[in-house]
Design an enzyme around this catalytic site. Structure first.
Site, PDB file in Angstrom:
ATOM      1  N   SER A   1      85.369  -5.997 -14.413  1.00  0.00           N
ATOM      2  CA  SER A   1      85.941  -4.684 -14.705  1.00  0.00           C
ATOM      3  C   SER A   1      86.360  -4.494 -16.149  1.00  0.00           C
ATOM      4  CB  SER A   1      87.156  -4.461 -13.804  1.00  0.00           C
ATOM      5  OG  SER A   1      86.795  -4.646 -12.459  1.00  0.00           O
TER       6      SER A   1
ATOM      7  N   CYS B   1      89.242   1.098 -10.315  1.00  0.00           N
ATOM      8  CA  CYS B   1      88.562   1.616  -9.132  1.00  0.00           C
ATOM      9  C   CYS B   1      87.062   1.385  -9.251  1.00  0.00           C
ATOM     10  CB  CYS B   1      88.853   3.103  -8.991  1.00  0.00           C
ATOM     11  SG  CYS B   1      87.903   3.858  -7.658  1.00  0.00           S
TER      12      CYS B   1
ATOM     13  N   ASP C   1      84.702  -1.443  -2.597  1.00  0.00           N
ATOM     14  CA  ASP C   1      85.711  -1.545  -3.643  1.00  0.00           C
ATOM     15  C   ASP C   1      86.515  -2.817  -3.396  1.00  0.00           C
ATOM     16  OD1 ASP C   1      87.150   0.783  -5.624  1.00  0.00           O
ATOM     17  OD2 ASP C   1      88.344  -1.004  -5.121  1.00  0.00           O
TER      18      ASP C   1
ATOM     19  N   HIS D   1      91.102   3.894  -3.279  1.00  0.00           N
ATOM     20  CA  HIS D   1      92.158   4.269  -4.225  1.00  0.00           C
ATOM     21  C   HIS D   1      92.678   5.671  -3.969  1.00  0.00           C
ATOM     22  CE1 HIS D   1      91.979   0.747  -6.892  1.00  0.00           C
ATOM     23  NE2 HIS D   1      90.703   0.707  -6.521  1.00  0.00           N
TER      24      HIS D   1
END
Lengths: 379, 624
Positions: B326, B389, B365, B375
């Protein structure tokens, strides 16, 4: 043995003329000056060759002082007395040589010295003088040219001490002593056919001599001479380094005390047997020529003395002493420059070493005695 | 013809004697002539040969190796120095009997088997009359004993050599690299003249990269030696030019902090000044003692390092290729804004998974695993970065397409070597359809774009690349080539000019705000780490799944289990308002990036921005 007197009346001098200084003090001035020149030159080279140690030069100078005294003393003895003493000196020398073999001391596997009360003495040196005296004594009283029987006796006289010296073992000295006797034989007029015969015999016997008589290290020396490159760091090192020293001196040399080969320890034995390499390196070919010139004049004077001696004994002794001196020079300069095997012969009157200097100078004393003998015969 | 009674005839005798004298004189003159010819031949004809021989005897050209340049950190703390070390060497040409000499030496100095082994290898490659080292680091007592016995050890030489020393030990092992003895292959490639007399060369890292500057130029001296090879005087001398001293931008204190924070785990920290590309810290753990390599590492030490499962010789900071996870989301978010695919106001629903239109496969996710939901119903870009997210970025990546994603990301420096001034840097992978066609010979599948969209799949980046990309974000588009070198001999090197990544100012601000929220937002993924900070920070966590086992076969079940855990990553910059440091942290198998890597990032930034006390500065200077 008839000695008769025939005096040449001279226009300017009377019969009772006073003898010249040279005759009175038995000094041969040309010879003396030449020897002194050689001595000084030698000391100068020695200072450099010994690594600039003044002590070595002083010690050598002390030997020279003794040697000059011995020479002048030897010059005072009359030729006739030498002649009478010759057999006794010879026999004494023989006895001492036997003594060396029995009680001698030495180093490096060779036994060359007699030690008497802390004083070390090398009888083979004495033999260098005794041999020509003895041979001259023997041959001068024979009819010359010598007959075969006389020659054989002379050869025995030469051979016995030579064999004793070989046993020490000291091949170099044995050869030099023999040669000093053989020279007398030659000068006495030994016929050429005997010489050639002996030559042929020598060639034939050379092989067994090589195999049985020579020690390993002596054979090694000869082989090394033939191809010193064989063992660059071992036996050949000496010759390679001395040739390099000589060659790199060129015509004018590197200058006194500036020889790199000698000053940096590349040259072995630089102050003894190999001192000519130092001279050649630092003084160049010019220095070598000067040295050879002095030697040549000394030889010339020696021959002159021999030619002007009054009887066969004096003549033979003079020739033998002069020629052995020449042979030392030739063998030493030849071996250092790689012409001859390294046999351990010092450069006369230049190499450091007391005994040989005293012996040589004693020889010159005898020469002076011959030279300054009162002229009874006009030739 | 013999008469009956032979009588002595003095006249005849004298005549014979005269004839013989003439004969002998001729011989004498002939022999003197031979002697003269001999000396003439040696001294005049062959003079040149013997002159040369004599000079070769006494004069030797000795190389004077230059002093290797020192290496300092940005505060002048010594990182690499040269220490005098007494070396026992042999000149084989001057050793009369090698076995005997070695035996005699063995009684004085402790000579090991490996000494002898290396000595043999070295003597096979030596130049004539070269000193071949036998034993290093002689003690005082050994030197004294050798001096006393010198006379009976011809060809044995004791030299003071300057040997490279790394006072910081394993702290800088990967940042600096090390020098080692020149090997056969290097020997062939080296400038033979300049390296005559030099025994060591940079093998890796800065030591290798700046070899030319550090080495200097060789000097020479003509020395006169005696027959034993002892130098008597110097005839002529050309001084060597010492190597240049290098000042690196690395900061020992920051480096130390990062090293300590990694706490022995496998990982890397790269810190960089986003305003000029200077690296402030470059740490890879575990490290090793570089000093081991200087004089040839022993086989035992080397195999210990090689067989260590933690791969201490592996420079994770520049060679480690990790899925960035991420941590790349801010870049992709910016890409979406720039391409007009999203606006800051754009929201989407996140049920916890994403499916491609017309496909059943669910892309989940990370929250689904943790708390079973997504989320929320309206996730915007800010929230998508703050909370990380995945669904938002699945959608964005899908709409962007792999090639637009690739084209936008490439200028950030991901997927190609950064050009850092060190060795062995790896490139990582920034995939594109073209890349897949080229490397795999396959077409790109849309599903693969989704994985790349959250920094997984084919995507791989090195920690130093992540630091560079973060710097570009921090500086709003200024892409500097990262570098370690700050000054040569005290003269600052001109900083490289930046290439610019163009983006709208407002869009940069959106991304910065979102990254700020990661630390300081209500729901920021690293809000626990951001709490109580003396300055504002911006960052992004990342967690990379470990798909295969990177290392070779392993047997230790416990270790195996540990090595299946996720890599924790974190990128950050600070202060948020005016970034002065950008950091990338990777902790292998550390688990979540925000929990394991973010604290390390904060510590490093704190150390750099808040500095250290005066006392610590003094202590550092003393240590140098």
């Amino acid at each position: 043995m008839a000695e008769y007197v025939r005096q040449m009346p001279s226009a300017s001098s009377d019969l009772a003329r006073r003898p010249a200084i040279s005759e009175r003090f038995h000094i041969d001035f040309p010879l003396l000056f030449l020897l002194m020149g050689l001595t000084i030159f030698g000391l100068v080279v020695l200072y450099s060759a010994s690594g600039q140690r003044l002590g070595a030069v002083v010690r050598q100078a002390q030997y020279f002082v003794i040697a000059y005294v011995v020479m002048l003393a030897a010059a005072q003895v009359s030729v006739q007395r030498y002649r009478r003493w010759a057999p006794f000196i010879y026999l004494g020398g023989l006895a001492l040589l036997v003594g060396v073999l029995l009680f001698g001391v030495g180093a490096k596997g060779a036994q060359r010295w007699l030690s008497i009360g802390g004083f070390r003495f090398q009888p083979s040196e004495l033999m260098k003088l005794a041999m020509p005296l003895m041979l001259a004594w023997y041959l001068a009283s024979r009819i010359l040219p010598p007959r075969l029987i006389n020659i054989l006796v002379a050869l025995v006289l030469v051979g016995v001490p030579a064999a004793l010296i070989v046993r020490q073992p000291d091949l170099g000295t044995a050869l030099l002593v023999s040669v000093s006797g053989l020279i007398v034989l030659f000068m006495a007029g030994i016929r050429w056919r005997f010489i050639f015969g002996a030559g042929v015999l020598a060639v034939i016997s050379a092989w067994p001599a090589w195999v049985y008589l020579l020690h390993d290290y002596q054979r090694q020396r000869i082989l090394t001479l033939l191809s010193p490159e064989r063992d660059k760091l071992g036996t050949g090192w000496n010759i390679i380094q001395s040739k390099t020293a000589i060659g790199s001196g060129g015509w004018s040399g590197k200058g006194w005390l500036n020889g790199t080969q000698s000053q940096l320890d590349f040259l072995p034995e630089s102050h003894t047997d190999f001192i000519i390499a130092v001279l050649a390196e630092e003084f160049g070919l010019r220095g070598v020529i000067l040295l050879l010139a002095i030697y040549l004049l000394i030889f010339a004077r020696g021959f002159w003395i021999g030619m002007h001696a009054q009887d066969s004994f004096s003549r033979l002794v003079a020739a033998a002493l002069t020629l052995t001196f020449f042979i030392y020079v030739f063998v030493n300069m030849g071996m250092v420059s790689g012409l001859l095997p390294v046999v351990g012969v010092p450069l006369p009157l230049v190499s450091a070493g007391g005994t040989s200097i005293v012996t040589l100078m004693a020889g010159f004393g005898i020469l002076m005695a011959i030279s300054t003998e009162r002229r009874l015969v006009v030739q | 013809m013999a008469p009956a009674v032979a009588l002595k005839d003095p006249y005849l005798e004298s005549r014979i004697y005269g004839a013989r004298t003439v004969f002998v004189l001729v011989i004498v003159i002939a022999l003197m002539g031979i002697l003269m010819a001999r000396y003439f031949s040696l001294q005049i004809t062959q003079y040149e040969i013997y002159r040369t021989e004599s000079d070769r005897n006494r004069v030797q050209l000795q190389p004077l190796p230059p002093k290797r340049g020192l290496i300092y950190d940005r505060n002048g703390v010594l990182l690499a120095e040269n220490r005098p070390s007494f070396v026992l060497s042999l000149v084989l040409e001057r050793v009369p009997d090698l076995d005997e000499t070695l035996q005699a030496l063995g009684e004085i100095v402790e000579i090991t088997e490996s000494d002898l082994e290396k000595f043999e290898t070295r003597s096979r490659r030596r130049r004539p009359y070269e000193e071949v080292p036998l034993h290093f680091r002689l003690s005082e007592a050994e030197r004294a004993l050798l001096a006393v016995n010198r006379y009976r050890l011809p060809g044995v030489v004791v030299d003071a050599q300057l040997i490279r020393h790394y006072p910081q030990g394993d702290l800088f092992s990967h940042a600096l690299g090390y020098v080692g003895r020149i090997n056969e292959e290097e020997q062939r490639q080296l400038d033979e003249v300049d390296y005559r007399g030099t025994n060591h060369i940079g093998k890796i890292g800065v030591e290798k990269y700046y070899e030319e500057q550090l080495h200097g130029n060789v000097g020479y001296q003509n020395v006169e030696t005696n027959a034993l090879g002892r130098v008597l005087r110097v005839l002529e001398r050309t001084d060597p030019v010492p190597g240049a001293d290098l000042t690196l931008s690395l900061d020992v204190t920051v480096q130390e902090t990062a090293f300590a924070a990694l706490d022995g785990r496998r990982g890397a920290v790269v810190a960089m000044d986003p305003n000029n590309g200077e690296l402030i810290a470059l740490v890879s753990t575990p490290g090793f003692d570089s000093n081991l390599f200087v004089n040839g590492i022993s086989a035992r030490d080397y195999s210990a390092l090689r067989e260590n499962l933690d791969l201490p010789l592996f420079n994770r900071a520049v060679q480690g290729q990790y899925p960035p996870g991420s941590t790349v989301k801010p870049i992709f978010g910016l890409a979406g804004l720039e391409y007009g695919l999203i606006t800051p106001e754009f929201t989407m629903r996140d049920p916890g998974w994403y499916t491609l239109p017309g496909e059943d496969r669910r892309f989940r996710d990370w929250t689904l695993r943790v708390r079973g939901t997504g989320h929320g119903k309206a996730v915007d870009l800010h929230q998508a970065i703050e909370e990380s997210c995945d669904v938002y970025f699945y959608d964005l990546a899908h709409r962007m397409g792999i090639d637009r994603l690739h084209d936008f990301t490439e200028p950030f420096g991901l997927g190609t070597p950064t050009g850092l001034d060190t060795t062995n840097e790896r490139g990582g992978i920034l995939p594109s359809s073209e890349w897949k066609r080229r490397s795999r010979g396959q077409v790109w599948f849309p599903g693969e774009t989704l994985n790349v969209g959250i920094g997984q799949g084919y995507m791989l980046a090195t920690p130093v690349q992540l630091a560079v990309a973060t710097s570009v974000l921090a500086s709003r588009g200024q892409h500097y080539t990262p570098h370690l070198l700050r000054a040569i001999n005290g003269e600052a090197v001109t900083a490289p000019t930046a290439s610019v990544v163009e983006a709208d100012e407002a869009n940069w601000q959106v991304i910065h705000d979102a990254m700020h929220a990661v630390f300081h937002g209500q729901r920021g993924s690293a809000r626990a780490v951001g709490r109580g900070s003396a300055f504002t920070m911006a960052g992004k966590s990342g967690t990379a799944q470990v798909i295969g086992i990177a290392q070779d076969e392993e047997y230790d079940a416990e270790a195996l289990e540990e090595r299946y855990r996720d890599h924790g990553l974190f990128v950050a910059f600070a202060p948020y308002e005016d970034p002065r440091i950008a950091v990338a942290v990777v902790v292998e198998n550390g688990g979540g990036g925000s929990t394991v890597a973010a604290p390390i990032a904060r510590e490093v930034m704190e150390r750099y921005l808040l500095g250290q006390s005066q006392d610590e500065n003094q202590e550092l200077a003393d240590r140098g």
